[in-house]
Design an enzyme around this catalytic site. Structure first.
Site, mmCIF file in Angstrom:
data_model
loop_
_atom_site.group_PDB
_atom_site.id
_atom_site.type_symbol
_atom_site.label_atom_id
_atom_site.label_comp_id
_atom_site.label_asym_id
_atom_site.label_seq_id
_atom_site.Cartn_x
_atom_site.Cartn_y
_atom_site.Cartn_z
ATOM 1 C CB ILE A 140 15.635 40.354 1.486
ATOM 2 C CG1 ILE A 140 15.304 39.190 2.464
ATOM 3 C CG2 ILE A 140 16.681 41.103 2.182
ATOM 4 C CD1 ILE A 140 16.371 38.000 2.801
ATOM 5 C CB SER B 107 22.872 37.400 0.104
ATOM 6 O OG SER B 107 22.155 36.548 -0.660
ATOM 7 N NE ARG B 108 23.002 31.572 2.255
ATOM 8 C CZ ARG B 108 22.233 32.204 3.145
ATOM 9 N NH1 ARG B 108 22.802 33.057 3.971
ATOM 10 N NH2 ARG B 108 21.255 31.288 3.532
ATOM 11 C CG ASP C 172 25.732 39.752 8.483
ATOM 12 O OD1 ASP C 172 26.151 39.958 9.428
ATOM 13 O OD2 ASP C 172 24.568 38.992 8.310
ATOM 14 C CD GLU D 79 29.336 32.915 6.842
ATOM 15 O OE1 GLU D 79 28.236 32.318 7.522
ATOM 16 O OE2 GLU D 79 29.419 33.779 6.245
ATOM 17 C CG HIS E 269 25.738 34.378 8.299
ATOM 18 N ND1 HIS E 269 25.992 33.694 7.550
ATOM 19 C CD2 HIS E 269 24.251 34.618 8.245
ATOM 20 C CE1 HIS E 269 25.022 33.234 6.868
ATOM 21 N NE2 HIS E 269 23.802 34.174 7.234
ATOM 22 C CD GLN E 270 25.197 41.471 14.199
ATOM 23 O OE1 GLN E 270 26.404 41.209 14.779
ATOM 24 N NE2 GLN E 270 24.426 42.246 14.655
ATOM 25 C CB ALA E 271 21.791 40.268 8.413
#
Length: 331
Positions: free
Chosen positions: A154, A232-233, A257, A262, A294-296
């Protein structure tokens, strides 16, 4: 073989059902797996989960007691799963070790561009027929120094896009990626990258050594007008420290993201009851911050790859086989 899938998004459901048709019996649930919902899996030999499901020792014990023998995680990340507990209970665990890296890299750039050019504020104004340019001044990406923290698949894709913009590339990782070197990337120590980069994007996994990699000290090293992107996280960034940094007027843009707390919030509708997480509530109030849920990974290409890999993982488990996605093998 009967499968119960937790945390299934509306767009994902027909794709999952179609993929498993004529192979296995699938029941898809929108609710997430936790201690309260674990009993729903009783009698299902396979449970499929998402990154925001909770699979601690107690939940795994409840699944095992109900007859579950396999956890098929529909994500690359697995920090939500207690692998030691799974092994002790005799549960097989598999994940999706990779899917389209372009999906995440492109979304990271979408966040970077949006916060740089103040697109959210501009769009909100336009809906109210306010077409002033006040407060919308951005910067050329061309000529920026871009720091890529984590240069795997990535990170490499993110760097390729950065190179297309005409940026100077800095990288930090435990090993240099030859493809990134060919793009002209210079590898540096992390403190130097943080202090030199105009735009910083995170692409490392969440490990004990990377938890809060971006903490108070790291944020202090960044330029006052730097842009920070995390796709990422969530645990890579100390959110409380980030709020304090933004409160002092530093950082010109932040695109998130992911968020370290979350679970139970992202992928759910909190618009009526609101949220009790004061840190997240504060983050979204800053005009230079853009948070997505978190939609990447959420593209047709990536979701199809995730589902296809999940089907293969279940097929291999049913056939007594392991593959490169297996985290805990069949006992």
């Amino acid at each position: 073989m009967e499968i119960l899938a937790y945390g299934v998004q509306a767009d994902e459901r027909p794709l999952l059902e179609r993929a498993f048709a004529d192979r296995h019996s699938l029941r898809a649930l929108a609710v997430f797996l936790n201690r309260d919902t674990a009993p729903l899996a009783a009698g299902y030999p396979v449970v499929s989960t998402s990154v925001n499901d909770e699979l601690d020792a107690d939940v795994l014990a409840a699944l095992a007691a109900g007859g579950t023998g396999m956890i098929a995680q529909r994500s690359t990340g697995f920090n939500n799963i207690d692998l030691d507990a799974a092994a002790a209970l005799g549960l097989t665990v598999a994940r999706v070790s990779h899917y389209s890296p372009y999906a995440v890299a492109e979304h990271a750039w979408a966040l970077a561009l949006a916060v740089n050019r103040r697109l959210t504020r501009a769009a909100n104004r336009s809906r109210e027929f306010d077409f002033r340019l006040d407060g919308l001044l951005g910067r050329d990406v061309h000529g920026m120094t871009v720091g890529v923290i984590g240069t795997g698949k990535i990170g490499e894709c993110f760097a390729r896009i950065a190179a297309g913009f005409g940026t100077r590339l800095l990288g930090w990782d435990i090993a240099e990626n030859p493809a990134c070197l060919e793009l002209g990337m210079t590898y540096t120590e992390l403190p130097e990258l943080l202090s030199r980069a105009d735009l910083i994007s995170l692409h490392v996994p969440l490990l004990p050594t990377t938890h809060h990699l971006i903490d108070t000290a790291a944020l202090a090293r960044m330029k006052d007008d730097a842009i920070l992107v995390n796709s990422s996280r969530g645990g890579l960034v100390d959110s409380t420290a980030l709020v304090e940094t933004l409160r002092t007027g530093r950082l010109s843009g932040v695109g998130l993201d992911v968020y370290e707390e979350e679970t139970g919030v992202f992928f759910t509708d909190q618009s009526i009851q609101g949220i009790t997480d004061d840190t997240l509530a504060r983050l979204v109030t800053f005009p230079q911050v853009l948070v997505t849920s978190h939609q990447a990974y959420y593209t047709h290409t990536a979701v199809h790859q995730i589902i296809d890999t999940t089907v293969r993982n279940v097929d291999d488990h049913a056939g007594g086989r392991t593959n490169e996605n297996t985290l805990v093998p069949k006992q």
